[in-house]
Write an enzyme that holds these catalytic residues in place. Structure first.
Site, mmCIF file in Angstrom:
data_model
loop_
_atom_site.group_PDB
_atom_site.id
_atom_site.type_symbol
_atom_site.label_atom_id
_atom_site.label_comp_id
_atom_site.label_asym_id
_atom_site.label_seq_id
_atom_site.Cartn_x
_atom_site.Cartn_y
_atom_site.Cartn_z
ATOM 1 N N ASN A 6 0.854 -1.185 0.000
ATOM 2 C CA ASN A 6 0.000 0.000 0.000
ATOM 3 C C ASN A 6 0.900 1.248 0.000
ATOM 4 O O ASN A 6 1.617 1.495 0.971
ATOM 5 C CB ASN A 6 -0.899 -0.036 1.238
ATOM 6 C CG ASN A 6 -1.873 1.114 1.245
ATOM 7 O OD1 ASN A 6 -1.488 2.239 0.926
ATOM 8 N ND2 ASN A 6 -3.109 0.868 1.612
ATOM 9 N N HIS A 9 1.182 6.002 1.791
ATOM 10 C CA HIS A 9 1.997 6.813 2.704
ATOM 11 C C HIS A 9 3.093 7.596 1.992
ATOM 12 O O HIS A 9 3.620 8.557 2.542
ATOM 13 C CB HIS A 9 2.545 5.965 3.845
ATOM 14 C CG HIS A 9 1.462 5.583 4.814
ATOM 15 N ND1 HIS A 9 1.022 6.424 5.806
ATOM 16 C CD2 HIS A 9 0.679 4.486 4.876
ATOM 17 C CE1 HIS A 9 0.034 5.848 6.457
ATOM 18 N NE2 HIS A 9 -0.192 4.666 5.919
ATOM 19 N N HIS A 42 -5.465 3.775 -1.779
ATOM 20 C CA HIS A 42 -6.782 4.139 -1.248
ATOM 21 C C HIS A 42 -7.126 5.534 -1.772
ATOM 22 O O HIS A 42 -6.451 6.503 -1.429
ATOM 23 C CB HIS A 42 -6.715 4.132 0.286
ATOM 24 C CG HIS A 42 -8.031 4.328 0.966
ATOM 25 N ND1 HIS A 42 -8.189 4.129 2.317
ATOM 26 C CD2 HIS A 42 -9.252 4.700 0.500
ATOM 27 C CE1 HIS A 42 -9.452 4.372 2.655
ATOM 28 N NE2 HIS A 42 -10.112 4.736 1.570
ATOM 29 N N ARG A 44 -9.290 8.189 -1.147
ATOM 30 C CA ARG A 44 -10.252 8.618 -0.118
ATOM 31 C C ARG A 44 -11.147 9.722 -0.663
ATOM 32 O O ARG A 44 -10.761 10.481 -1.550
ATOM 33 C CB ARG A 44 -9.507 9.126 1.124
ATOM 34 C CG ARG A 44 -8.762 8.035 1.891
ATOM 35 C CD ARG A 44 -8.253 8.577 3.205
ATOM 36 N NE ARG A 44 -9.340 8.819 4.136
ATOM 37 C CZ ARG A 44 -9.702 7.981 5.113
ATOM 38 N NH1 ARG A 44 -9.041 6.859 5.310
ATOM 39 N NH2 ARG A 44 -10.706 8.273 5.916
ATOM 40 N N ARG A 48 -7.052 13.012 0.637
ATOM 41 C CA ARG A 48 -6.018 13.585 1.517
ATOM 42 C C ARG A 48 -4.603 13.113 1.176
ATOM 43 O O ARG A 48 -3.635 13.733 1.555
ATOM 44 C CB ARG A 48 -6.327 13.308 2.986
ATOM 45 C CG ARG A 48 -6.132 11.864 3.386
ATOM 46 C CD ARG A 48 -6.148 11.727 4.901
ATOM 47 N NE ARG A 48 -7.506 11.828 5.414
ATOM 48 C CZ ARG A 48 -7.962 11.049 6.401
ATOM 49 N NH1 ARG A 48 -7.185 10.153 6.960
ATOM 50 N NH2 ARG A 48 -9.187 11.167 6.831
ATOM 51 N N GLU A 69 -8.589 0.730 -2.997
ATOM 52 C CA GLU A 69 -9.511 0.759 -1.864
ATOM 53 C C GLU A 69 -10.370 2.009 -1.969
ATOM 54 O O GLU A 69 -9.855 3.087 -2.265
ATOM 55 C CB GLU A 69 -8.740 0.818 -0.550
ATOM 56 C CG GLU A 69 -7.828 -0.359 -0.329
ATOM 57 C CD GLU A 69 -6.867 -0.105 0.827
ATOM 58 O OE1 GLU A 69 -6.878 0.997 1.410
ATOM 59 O OE2 GLU A 69 -6.099 -1.019 1.127
ATOM 60 N N THR A 100 -8.471 3.562 8.301
ATOM 61 C CA THR A 100 -9.720 2.789 8.308
ATOM 62 C C THR A 100 -9.829 1.994 9.612
ATOM 63 O O THR A 100 -9.069 1.061 9.839
ATOM 64 C CB THR A 100 -9.740 1.845 7.090
ATOM 65 O OG1 THR A 100 -9.333 2.586 5.952
ATOM 66 C CG2 THR A 100 -11.119 1.288 6.865
ATOM 67 N N GLU A 150 -11.395 -9.109 2.565
ATOM 68 C CA GLU A 150 -10.127 -8.793 3.229
ATOM 69 C C GLU A 150 -10.444 -8.620 4.711
ATOM 70 O O GLU A 150 -11.278 -7.797 5.090
ATOM 71 C CB GLU A 150 -9.498 -7.509 2.656
ATOM 72 C CG GLU A 150 -8.204 -7.149 3.384
ATOM 73 C CD GLU A 150 -7.392 -6.061 2.692
ATOM 74 O OE1 GLU A 150 -7.552 -5.857 1.464
ATOM 75 O OE2 GLU A 150 -6.591 -5.411 3.390
ATOM 76 N N HIS A 213 -4.051 -4.437 7.627
ATOM 77 C CA HIS A 213 -4.187 -3.321 8.560
ATOM 78 C C HIS A 213 -3.362 -3.564 9.816
ATOM 79 O O HIS A 213 -3.585 -4.528 10.538
ATOM 80 C CB HIS A 213 -5.639 -3.036 8.974
ATOM 81 C CG HIS A 213 -5.774 -1.630 9.482
ATOM 82 N ND1 HIS A 213 -6.169 -0.586 8.680
ATOM 83 C CD2 HIS A 213 -5.482 -1.096 10.677
ATOM 84 C CE1 HIS A 213 -6.136 0.517 9.395
ATOM 85 N NE2 HIS A 213 -5.729 0.237 10.598
HETATM 86 N N1 PXP Z 1 -5.968 -2.987 3.726
HETATM 87 C C1 PXP Z 1 -6.946 -2.048 3.789
HETATM 88 C C2 PXP Z 1 -8.294 -2.395 3.247
HETATM 89 C C3 PXP Z 1 -6.680 -0.764 4.303
HETATM 90 O O1 PXP Z 1 -7.661 0.160 4.350
HETATM 91 C C4 PXP Z 1 -5.373 -0.470 4.738
HETATM 92 C C5 PXP Z 1 -5.064 0.904 5.252
HETATM 93 O O2 PXP Z 1 -5.198 1.833 4.222
HETATM 94 C C6 PXP Z 1 -4.394 -1.470 4.636
HETATM 95 C C7 PXP Z 1 -4.719 -2.723 4.156
HETATM 96 C C8 PXP Z 1 -2.960 -1.219 5.045
HETATM 97 O O3 PXP Z 1 -2.884 -0.943 6.398
HETATM 98 P P1 PXP Z 1 -1.492 -0.481 7.043
HETATM 99 O O4 PXP Z 1 -1.137 0.821 6.434
HETATM 100 O O5 PXP Z 1 -1.810 -0.399 8.503
HETATM 101 O O6 PXP Z 1 -0.497 -1.564 6.717
#
Ligand code: PXP
Length: 258
Positions: A6, A9, A42, A44, A48, A69, A100, A150, A213
């Site tokens: 992901n 960040h 994601h 959003r 953001r 996402e 989330t 998921e 997550h």
């Molecule tokens: N999976 C989903 C559906 C999420 O919403 C997120 C956070 O955006 C993640 C995975 C990744 O989570 P993390 O950044 O805590 O590894």
């Protein structure tokens, strides 16, 4: 075990200065070379971090499948149908949340969600539902026609951090931090067992299973050992580690744990 990285960040860091660097698009080749299996982003509602133009370019240029996402918001679903990533993972979204914070409401009558899933399928986009590890949610996801679920592993991650003592801050506060270690250990084992049981059950009813997550280099191994989970989506810990060792090494280290 497949790894979806992901890369939101990276855009979070860019948005801290509202300039062009670092560009999440530049991560795509590094992710592929380091052995990632998927790019996860994601989009959003408040844009953001990832913006439409990021998502558009990532879907167009990614050498890896893209898992986008999103919440069931009209303009984001329109975007997804127009740009057709391989998969859309539907997540709940609150504007004030930092990330989330729980799974999607899938049980009961869900006409809006049903309609969104139908639209995504018409656009030939696979659908995944981000749910809490609960039996009713698994059955509801199947009944709604999703190909994937998921599991939200935030609760597991918090229990792990509390038990192993590296909890500093958590978004999902569990009522008492003063639980005896024995009780914490039982809760952690029960959460893992529930994830195992439900992942097997989901596979048994022909759902594909991902999880994510709060997963990091310390807590990922027990989840990676659950055979019915095919894929983990991990963001924050990989991008945080990449500040010190680089994105390539951070992904390789995580991939080695999977
Ligand atoms: N999976 C989903 C559906 C999420 O919403 C997120 C956070 O955006 C993640 C995975 C990744 O989570 P993390 O950044 O805590 O590894």
């Amino acid at each position: 075990m497949k790894l979806g990285v992901n890369i939101d960040h990276i855009a979070v860091l860019r948005e801290a200065r509202k300039i062009n660097d670092p560009d999440p698009l530049q991560a795509l080749g590094i992710c592929q070379r380091a052995g990632a299996d998927q790019i996860t982003i994601h989009l959003r509602e408040d844009r953001r971090h990832i913006h439409d133009k990021d998502a558009e370019a990532i879907i167009r240029h990614s050498p890896l499948p893209v898992n986008l996402e999103c919440a069931v918001s009209e303009d984001v679903i329109d975007f997804v149908c127009r740009h057709q990533p391989l998969r859309a993972t539907i997540v709940p979204e609150k504007r004030e949340e930092v990330t989330t914070e729980g799974g999607l409401a899938v049980t009961g009558d869900q006409p809006r969600l049903r309609e969104v899933i139908r639209r995504l399928h018409d656009a030939e986009v696979e659908v995944s539902l981000f749910i809490d590890p609960h039996p009713d949610a698994v059955l509801a996801a199947k009944e709604l026609g999703a190909e994937w679920i998921e599991f939200h592993t935030g609760h597991y991650a918090n229990l792990f951090a509390m038990f192993y003592g590296n909890l500093r801050r958590t978004r999902h506060r569990i009522e008492s931090l003063d639980l005896p270690r024995r009780e914490l250990k039982a809760m952690l084992e029960e959460e893992l067992e529930q994830l195992r049981r439900l992942a097997d059950h989901a596979r048994g009813i022909h759902l594909r299973v991902a999880a994510g997550h709060g997963l990091n280099y310390q807590n990922v191994t027990p989840i990676a050992q659950i055979r019915s989970i095919e894929e983990l989506n991990i963001g924050q810990s990989i991008v945080a580690r990449s500040v010190f060792v680089g994105l390539d090494a951070a992904i390789r280290e995580m991939k080695a744990l999977l």
